[in-house]
Design an enzyme around this catalytic site. Structure first.
Site, PDB file in Angstrom:
ATOM      1  N   LEU A   1      73.139 107.847  47.328  1.00 53.65           N
ATOM      2  CA  LEU A   1      71.969 106.580  47.288  1.00 53.65           C
ATOM      3  C   LEU A   1      71.771 105.941  48.382  1.00 53.65           C
ATOM      4  O   LEU A   1      70.570 105.308  48.620  1.00 53.65           O
ATOM      5  CB  LEU A   1      72.401 105.769  46.076  1.00 53.65           C
ATOM      6  CG  LEU A   1      72.403 106.648  44.670  1.00 53.65           C
ATOM      7  CD1 LEU A   1      73.042 105.668  43.615  1.00 53.65           C
ATOM      8  CD2 LEU A   1      71.196 107.116  44.073  1.00 53.65           C
TER       9      LEU A   1
ATOM     10  N   GLY B   1      75.989 101.450  53.587  1.00 54.25           N
ATOM     11  CA  GLY B   1      75.782 100.123  54.121  1.00 54.25           C
ATOM     12  C   GLY B   1      77.198  99.724  54.790  1.00 54.25           C
ATOM     13  O   GLY B   1      77.984 100.712  55.370  1.00 54.25           O
TER      14      GLY B   1
ATOM     15  N   PHE C   1      79.827  98.534  53.811  1.00 50.92           N
ATOM     16  CA  PHE C   1      80.987  98.931  52.939  1.00 50.92           C
ATOM     17  C   PHE C   1      81.446 100.496  53.171  1.00 50.92           C
ATOM     18  O   PHE C   1      82.446 100.879  53.311  1.00 50.92           O
ATOM     19  CB  PHE C   1      80.847  98.858  51.641  1.00 50.92           C
ATOM     20  CG  PHE C   1      82.149  98.778  50.814  1.00 50.92           C
ATOM     21  CD1 PHE C   1      82.570  99.968  50.256  1.00 50.92           C
ATOM     22  CD2 PHE C   1      82.947  97.699  50.586  1.00 50.92           C
ATOM     23  CE1 PHE C   1      83.597 100.205  49.357  1.00 50.92           C
ATOM     24  CE2 PHE C   1      84.244  98.034  49.446  1.00 50.92           C
ATOM     25  CZ  PHE C   1      84.410  99.013  49.033  1.00 50.92           C
ATOM     26  N   GLY C   2      80.304 101.282  53.200  1.00 51.44           N
ATOM     27  CA  GLY C   2      80.393 102.717  53.201  1.00 51.44           C
ATOM     28  C   GLY C   2      79.377 103.275  52.469  1.00 51.44           C
ATOM     29  O   GLY C   2      78.336 102.743  52.414  1.00 51.44           O
ATOM     30  N   VAL C   3      79.290 104.393  51.977  1.00 49.45           N
ATOM     31  CA  VAL C   3      78.300 105.415  51.355  1.00 49.45           C
ATOM     32  C   VAL C   3      78.406 104.965  49.768  1.00 49.45           C
ATOM     33  O   VAL C   3      79.420 104.880  49.112  1.00 49.45           O
ATOM     34  CB  VAL C   3      78.432 106.640  51.769  1.00 49.45           C
ATOM     35  CG1 VAL C   3      77.345 107.625  51.030  1.00 49.45           C
ATOM     36  CG2 VAL C   3      78.618 107.062  53.067  1.00 49.45           C
TER      37      VAL C   3
ATOM     38  N   ASP D   1      76.023  86.225  51.511  1.00 45.24           N
ATOM     39  CA  ASP D   1      75.391  87.288  52.017  1.00 45.24           C
ATOM     40  C   ASP D   1      74.085  87.730  51.135  1.00 45.24           C
ATOM     41  O   ASP D   1      73.799  88.855  50.896  1.00 45.24           O
ATOM     42  CB  ASP D   1      76.295  88.594  52.147  1.00 45.24           C
ATOM     43  CG  ASP D   1      75.813  89.391  53.183  1.00 45.24           C
ATOM     44  OD1 ASP D   1      74.706  89.308  53.968  1.00 45.24           O
ATOM     45  OD2 ASP D   1      76.143  90.690  53.233  1.00 45.24           O
TER      46      ASP D   1
END
EC number: 2.7.11.1
Length: 880
Positions: free
Chosen positions: A579, A582, A584-586, A698
């Site tokens: 999807l 970012g 953090f990861g996928v 954030d």
């Protein structure tokens, strides 16, 4: 006899030839630092043909900045003004120069803007020497800046500090050692106002090689009577005025009048030091006398002064002088007995600068530099003095301040979650006043060093979540018994003295229990298989807090579902559909219970976020429930596999719609308003509905998700922090957030409160109005708030609003939204509204838009936007 005479003549001529050869050699450049800023390394060094000075690239003296070249309109004659270095990133960017301690240095910074960026906007910024501000630079009225400064250590830092929207730049940086018995710096560094060599017959500068210190003497025409000589003029004073200066001078055009000069100051409170340089270069007859008083306003620096024949001499005020009305008047007044008028060769005028701040303790600075080098840390804020000025101190450390003149000490260092590897560096022990050391969530290996026990000031040591091994030092355990707070969770190979002994004893009984253990393991595996066949994700009971020394991560207190990694693989069809991606990861698409779509965010091994952020997000989402906050379906915390399972938002994030990434028609103004109202409600809940209240830290358009009804869901809580209530107004914390959305006051001060979220929300609001990037990807990188502020001065809303809206909006509604946004991005947090005020104002804005246009809200939007705002005072907030 004749042979002796010939040998003597040969010796004399040889000596004369050697003397001439020596005199023809340029002065020694030893101790000079001559940097051509931005010069490519492969073109370094070079010799300037006009001066004979050797210039080098600045690449070895600074870690930041980009190279530029001055445009064709640059009129500087020196080669070094062709190149430049500019600094689009960070607030403070510093050159690090090795010098001799306790020496007066002439420091000269040169600037050749030359419209290098094509913007034709002159930069404005500050120059600092170490922790102290030297000068505010405005290159529209710019020139080279020069200061005489006595070094206080072997490291000199010259810093360019960004103060506005323009980008600092520099062309050349030069250091020249001076004699300590010349210029007076005990009252403060000397900022050059002017240095003039008086002559009406020539122009340009006199500098190296004529001046062995490479001072730049401006040939200056005072429209008086010129005097000059071709004879040699000696210089025996510490100032060593160049002979080219001393061979010329001026006398008043009217011999009976004084010679008058003045020094213009920027501020009435400024103080000056003035240096008058003289040499008698006219042959006086027996009855002629040249005698005059040297006056600095009402003060007489020297009375009845007579210059020495063909020898330079310097007179100056022994203490700084404060002038009236921003002007200092200088006079050379002929005495009654003098037959000749006053004569002068040159004047140097300096402003005495106040440098109030002492540099951070040099041992602390050296320790931080060693730590930085040991781990290869490259942090943009780690430039300049670590502690001073306080607004620019390095990220992740705290300092103690006694007074301005006492060197600050570093008392706290937080290097958690920095990806550090290797052993714990010995340089930490040189931070002798350190009270708190946090090295958690890294990859440190080896043993816990014994020197930590000898750091007497340390009261807190956090070594959690590393790969440390071996026994804890006995001295450190003794310190722990006496009050030291030591935490070492998540280091499975680390043990205290007792547990290490137990491990050694167990080696004798391993053969006895091996067979029994094997049988038990087989039975346990069979039981687990049966259990997992009967139930999928299981409820996890609250587990006790893990004490230091145990190998497992602390469990996350939860009543929600915890998934195994194999279950996550099954839910996502082995991570088939991506999807997004970012920090953090996928993020993957998944299906729960065969029908419910979910989003699975999987932490990558190279993620900038770590377990700390993962844990923070899970714990927050487990205790907060609001229709405009994303819901947590579950999580995976298995070994190195970390994942978060959210409700699925099929319409992506707000950023995708504003940028046109998702295609289709642009969002209508009423839809945009509805989304920001719902986002504001989610933030308001975090600030006032949670106990303790939370700051998101954030807020940005990529963290505002849209469900199937385009209802807003605020997401990504990994950086969230609680903030104080009652008498306290803020919490001090390392700066975190996204550039462009980050509250500038929080960035400067490290002081976090709920108004930091208000600023970020204001930027989001400006985005939905304009659909412009927060920071334009041009060299100047204008910020959206600055751009909107400028456009609003014209009073034309059409220049600000997204043109894709095709004027399909109620102007009053847009103006009101703009007013709200600009109040949110006020530079002062005290002047920003609260999120409750913002929410109420935006609801009125939405009502105005809908009522003016005759639009009726659908039931889905009403259920969110018109929701009541009753809050609980309980520890756990009620679901909304």
């Amino acid at each position: 006899m004749e042979g002796r005479r010939q040998r003597l003549l040969v010796f004399i001529f040889g000596a004369l030839a050697i003397t001439h050869l020596v005199q023809a050699q340029p002065p020694d450049q030893r101790g000079f630092i001559s940097l051509d800023c931005g010069l490519p390394v492969n073109e370094s060094p070079y010799t300037d043909p006009r001066t004979g000075l050797t210039f080098s690239s600045d690449a070895d003296f600074i870690l930041s900045g980009l190279r530029g070249e001055a445009g064709d309109d640059n009129t500087y004659i020196y080669r070094q003004y062709k190149d430049l270095r500019y600094f689009p990133d960070g607030i403070r960017n510093c050159y690090n120069l090795k010098v001799e301690q306790g020496i007066n240095y002439l420091i000269r910074a040169g600037f050749g803007y030359g419209n290098y960026d094509g913007l034709n906007v002159y930069p404005k910024f500050d120059l600092h020497v170490g922790p102290n501000m030297w000068i505010a630079v405005d290159l529209e009225f710019g020139k080279d800046r020069e200061i005489i400064y006595m070094t206080t250590s072997n490291l000199l830092q010259i810093c360019l500090v960004k103060t506005g929207s323009t980008i600092p730049m520099i062309s050349t940086l030069e250091l020249r050692p001076l004699r300590n018995d010349s210029y007076l710096t005990q009252f403060g560094p000397l900022d050059l106002i002017y240095r003039r060599a008086y002559s009406s017959n020539s122009t340009g500068f006199i500098r190296y090689p004529d001046d062995i210190f490479d001072r730049k003497w401006d040939r200056y025409n005072e429209f008086e009577t010129d005097v000059n000589t071709t004879l040699n003029v000696r210089s025996s004073s510490p100032f060593q005025v160049p002979e080219a200066v001393s061979r010329m001078g001026i006398t008043p055009e009217n011999a009976s009048l004084p010679l008058r000069f003045y020094v213009s100051l920027d501020d009435d409170s400024d103080k000056v030091n003035v240096y008058f340089h003289f040499a008698e270069i006219q042959a006086l007859r027996g009855n002629e006398t040249r005698e005059f008083d040297i006056e600095l306003e009402e003060d007489i620096i020297q009375s009845a002064y007579s210059p020495t024949m063909l020898q330079s001499d310097t007179k100056y005020n022994l203490s700084p002088h404060k002038c009236s009305s921003g002007l200092c008047y200088l006079k050379l007044v002929r005495t009654p007995r003098s037959t000749l008028p006053p004569l002068i060769s040159a004047i140097e005028a300096f402003k005495v600068v106040d440098f109030p701040y002492a540099e951070t303790n040099p041992n602390d600075v050296a320790a931080m530099k060693d730590i930085e080098a040991f781990y290869g840390l490259k942090m943009i804020s780690w430039q300049g003095d670590p502690c001073v000025p306080e607004l620019l101190k390095w990220e992740d450390l705290k300092c103690s301040y006694t007074n301005k003149s006492t060197p600050p000490r570093i008392i706290s260092l937080d290097l958690s979650s920095r990806g550090l590897k290797g052993v714990i560096a010995p340089a930490f022990q040189n931070l002798t006043e350190l009270r708190k050391l946090d090295l958690s969530n890294n990859s440190f290996t080896g043993g816990v060093p014994e020197f930590l026990a000898s750091m007497k000031s340390l009261s807190i040591i956090n070594l959690n979540w590393n790969d440390l091994t071996g026994p804890l030092p006995k001295l450190l355990l003794d310190r722990e018994k006496n009050g030291l707070k030591l935490t070492i969770q998540g280091n499975p190979k680390l043990c205290n003295d007792a547990s290490c002994k137990n491990n050694n004893n167990q080696t004798y009984i391993v053969p006895v229990v091996a067979s029994v253990a094997s049988v038990l393991i087989i039975i346990a595996v069979l039981i687990l298989i049966l259990v997992f066949k009967k139930r999928r994700p299981t409820q996890v009971d609250s587990l006790p807090t893990v004490q230091h020394g145990l190998p497992n991560r602390p469990s996350i207190f939860t009543q929600t579902k915890r998934f195994t990694y194999s279950e996550v693989e099954a839910l996502t069809d082995n991570f088939e559909r991506v999807l997004g991606e970012g920090g953090f990861g996928v993020v993957y698409h998944g299906i729960l219970n065969g029908t419910q779509p979910i989003a699975v965010k999987l932490l990558s091994q190279s993620s900038v976020q770590g377990y700390k952020e993962f844990k923070a997000e899970v714990e927050l989402l487990l205790r907060v429930h609001h229709v405009n906050l994303v819901s947590l379906v579950g999580y995976c915390d298995e070994e190195s596999n970390l994942a978060l399972l959210y409700e699925y938002a099929p319409n992506g994030d707000l950023k995708q719609h504003l940028s046109g990434e998702r295609g289709g028609s642009p969002l209508k103004w009423s839809s945009r308003l509805k989304i920001v109202v719902e986002t504001a409600q989610g933030l308001e809940y975090l600030h006032t509905g949670c106990k303790p209240p939370m700051v998101h830290r954030d807020v940005k358009t990529t963290n505002i998700l849209l469900d199937e009804h385009f209802q807003a869901k605020l997401a990504d809580f990994g950086l969230s922090r609680s903030f104080p209530v009652g008498g306290e107004t803020h919490v001090s914390t390392a700066v975190a957030g996204t550039p462009g959305y980050l509250d500038p006051e929080y960035y400067r001060t490290n002081r976090l409160n709920e108004k930091s979220d208000v600023y970020s929300f204001g930027i989001v609001l400006l985005e939905i109005i304009t659909s412009r990037p927060v920071i334009q990807q041009t060299r100047e990188k204008p910020h959206i708030a600055a751009w909107v502020g400028y456009m609003l001065t014209k009073g034309d809303i059409e220049n600000v609003v997204d043109p894709r809206l095709n004027r399909d909006y109620e102007p009053t509604s847009v103006w009101k939204a703009l007013e709200i946004a600009m109040s949110c991005v006020n530079p002062s947090s005290e002047k920003r509204p609260t999120m409750s005020q913002v929410t109420n104002e935006l609801k009125q804005c939405l009502t105005l838009e809908n009522s003016k246009r005759g639009v009726r809200e659908d039931m889905g939007s009403r259920s969110s936007v018109e929701m009541s705002t009753s809050f609980t005072t309980e520890i756990n907030p009620k679901a909304r």
